[in-house]
Design an enzyme around this catalytic site. Sequence first.
Site, PDB file in Angstrom:
ATOM      1  N   ARG A  75      21.890  23.207 -60.573  1.00  0.00           N
ATOM      2  CA  ARG A  75      21.491  22.534 -61.812  1.00  0.00           C
ATOM      3  C   ARG A  75      20.855  23.551 -62.745  1.00  0.00           C
ATOM      4  O   ARG A  75      20.298  24.568 -62.299  1.00  0.00           O
ATOM      5  CB  ARG A  75      20.489  21.416 -61.514  1.00  0.00           C
ATOM      6  N   LYS A  90      15.528  19.029 -56.788  1.00  0.00           N
ATOM      7  CA  LYS A  90      14.803  17.796 -57.072  1.00  0.00           C
ATOM      8  C   LYS A  90      13.820  17.486 -55.941  1.00  0.00           C
ATOM      9  O   LYS A  90      14.108  17.731 -54.779  1.00  0.00           O
ATOM     10  CB  LYS A  90      15.788  16.636 -57.233  1.00  0.00           C
ATOM     11  N   HIS A 111      26.085  21.185 -66.686  1.00  0.00           N
ATOM     12  CA  HIS A 111      26.489  20.301 -65.600  1.00  0.00           C
ATOM     13  C   HIS A 111      28.005  20.312 -65.399  1.00  0.00           C
ATOM     14  O   HIS A 111      28.488  20.005 -64.299  1.00  0.00           O
ATOM     15  CB  HIS A 111      25.991  18.876 -65.875  1.00  0.00           C
ATOM     16  N   ARG A 144      28.733  22.606 -62.749  1.00  0.00           N
ATOM     17  CA  ARG A 144      28.401  22.008 -61.441  1.00  0.00           C
ATOM     18  C   ARG A 144      29.564  21.123 -60.968  1.00  0.00           C
ATOM     19  O   ARG A 144      29.968  21.178 -59.804  1.00  0.00           O
ATOM     20  CB  ARG A 144      27.112  21.199 -61.587  1.00  0.00           C
ATOM     21  N   HIS A 154      22.633  17.289 -52.834  1.00  0.00           N
ATOM     22  CA  HIS A 154      22.636  15.832 -52.940  1.00  0.00           C
ATOM     23  C   HIS A 154      21.943  15.217 -51.727  1.00  0.00           C
ATOM     24  O   HIS A 154      22.244  15.590 -50.588  1.00  0.00           O
ATOM     25  CB  HIS A 154      24.077  15.294 -53.007  1.00  0.00           C
ATOM     26  N   TYR A 173      33.498  13.313 -56.409  1.00  0.00           N
ATOM     27  CA  TYR A 173      34.413  14.429 -56.628  1.00  0.00           C
ATOM     28  C   TYR A 173      35.730  14.249 -55.882  1.00  0.00           C
ATOM     29  O   TYR A 173      36.742  14.843 -56.273  1.00  0.00           O
ATOM     30  CB  TYR A 173      33.739  15.740 -56.234  1.00  0.00           C
TER      31      TYR A 173
END
Length: 300
Positions: free
Chosen positions: A151, A175, A246, A249, A272, A281
Amino acid sequence: MKDAQPDMMRLLFKQYLQIEKNASPLTITNYEKDIRDFTAFLEQHAAVDYAAVSYACVRQYLSELHARAYSRRSIARRLSCLRSFYKFLLREELVEHNPFAMAATPRLEKRLPTFLFPKEVEQLLALPDITTPFGLRDRLILEILYGSGIRVSELVGMTISSVDTGVGTALVLGKGAKERYVPLGQHALLAYLAYIEKGRPALVKQSASQALFLNTRGQAMSDRSVRRMLTDYVEQASDVLKVSPHTFRHTFATHLLENGADLRSVQEMLGHASISSTQIYTHVTRERMRAVYNQAHPRA
């Protein structure tokens, strides 16, 4: 703490997000904005008293959002924020019920992530002028975004000690303040060595600075400055491409899956928490496979 004032409730929630949840500054800003919007709604209809909000009041608020033509995604985000806010207030015994608990989240339309084709990636990677310090910096940024799928917030948080050239990995802070190692390809490592040797020394203003990517003032680059830099290159490359950090990404994950990577490995590299976030994806690769088949097979 039953008599806590609205300002104090919001402050306590912010501290909870910062300390307990390790939320990013952007997440906290968005939560504060959504709570301020709801508070303004309460002020228009009655005195602000979070403890007195009823489910009927929530329905009225949602109706107003619909009337203001907010998208389903925006409404869903606000609902998620306010549910979390009231869940915290309930835990702290500042309210007696969560009026947002019964509110149904709008069903969101599924949007497939956009990605670049390999030739488009190569075109963008070739744009920075690597005879200049900023060109070396920008080339490294593009190589890392595409080569690791991190990110933009993780990218600007990198320091000069984040990259291990011996192993070919970078340590990033994701995150929830979760650290993870991401792989760096040969092209990214070569761009890193060139930037460290010839680029960053020309940009650094304070020897104490540990940030890897520096701006014109010798300070750490921000998310916004990376986006602005990328927009400039995209405008040079094409009038039709729409690319954000993004997008790299999405492209990273799509290209990995198209070339045989397993979903769990891609999930780990992207950071994730849930495999469901990565599964989007697989839809992209199936859609592209179908398009290739329709175009190439005589009996499609």
